[in-house]
Design a protein around this motif. Structure first.
Motif, PDB file in Angstrom:
ATOM      1  N   SER A   2       0.846  -1.194   0.000  1.00 44.60           N
ATOM      2  CA  SER A   2       0.000   0.000   0.000  1.00 44.60           C
ATOM      3  C   SER A   2       0.878   1.239   0.000  1.00 44.60           C
ATOM      4  O   SER A   2       2.045   1.201   0.395  1.00 44.60           O
ATOM      5  N   LEU A   3       0.349   2.313  -0.492  1.00 47.32           N
ATOM      6  CA  LEU A   3       1.099   3.555  -0.620  1.00 47.32           C
ATOM      7  C   LEU A   3       0.248   4.706  -0.097  1.00 47.32           C
ATOM      8  O   LEU A   3      -0.882   4.892  -0.543  1.00 47.32           O
ATOM      9  N   ASP A   4       0.752   5.413   0.875  1.00 53.65           N
ATOM     10  CA  ASP A   4       0.030   6.587   1.385  1.00 53.65           C
ATOM     11  C   ASP A   4       0.563   7.848   0.722  1.00 53.65           C
ATOM     12  O   ASP A   4       1.770   8.062   0.688  1.00 53.65           O
ATOM     13  N   LEU A   5      -0.339   8.616   0.191  1.00 49.00           N
ATOM     14  CA  LEU A   5       0.058   9.878  -0.436  1.00 49.00           C
ATOM     15  C   LEU A   5      -0.550  11.046   0.325  1.00 49.00           C
ATOM     16  O   LEU A   5      -1.694  10.995   0.756  1.00 49.00           O
ATOM     17  N   TRP A   6       0.204  12.094   0.479  1.00 51.07           N
ATOM     18  CA  TRP A   6      -0.294  13.278   1.164  1.00 51.07           C
ATOM     19  C   TRP A   6      -0.186  14.483   0.258  1.00 51.07           C
ATOM     20  O   TRP A   6       0.741  14.615  -0.507  1.00 51.07           O
ATOM     21  N   THR A   7      -1.129  15.353   0.360  1.00 49.97           N
ATOM     22  CA  THR A   7      -1.043  16.598  -0.386  1.00 49.97           C
ATOM     23  C   THR A   7      -1.700  17.700   0.430  1.00 49.97           C
ATOM     24  O   THR A   7      -2.419  17.428   1.388  1.00 49.97           O
TER      25      THR A   7
END
Ligand code: HEC
Length: 87
Positions: A2-7
């Motif tokens: 899984s990959l967590d992305l933040w913006t």
């Protein structure tokens, strides 16, 4: 995996005025096909739930558009619009 992305929320939020303008267009184009488009203030916020649900089968609104339109109508309804100054 899984990959967590933040913006940041910059560019993701539309202004309330833009959102209501979009909703107003959606309302006028969707609900003027069979009868003249009703006034937002025609019904109470609670009544729009049942009315829009009854009109739903006549429209080709996506679920997201349906929810947005319901929110727009309730926020501009007979008993709410004066209180929030949405007009
Ligand atoms: C395909 C035709 C059609 C479309 C599109 C349509 N309506 Fe209607 N509408 C009707 C008919 C037929 C009636 C009267 C009979 C009934 O109530 O089912 C009606 C009645 C109404 C009424 C009157 C009920 C009352 O309390 O006096 C309202 C308000 C209304 N529609 C709102 C909407 C809204 C909001 C939309 C857009 C989401 C919409 N309509 C789209 C056919 C349509």
């Amino acid at each position: 995996m899984s990959l967590d992305l933040w913006t940041t929320n910059e560019g993701l939020n539309v202004s309330l005025a833009d959102m209501w303008a979009y909703s107003s267009n959606l309302f006028n184009s969707t609900c003027s096909v069979c009868h003249s488009v009703p006034k937002e203030e025609h019904l109470l916020a609670n009544q729009w739930i049942g009315n829009l649900n009854a009109m739903k089968r006549y429209t080709s609104l996506t679920p997201d558009q349906y929810r947005l339109l319901l929110g727009y109508l309730q926020n501009h309804s007979m008993d709410v619009h004066e209180n929030i100054g949405a007009h």
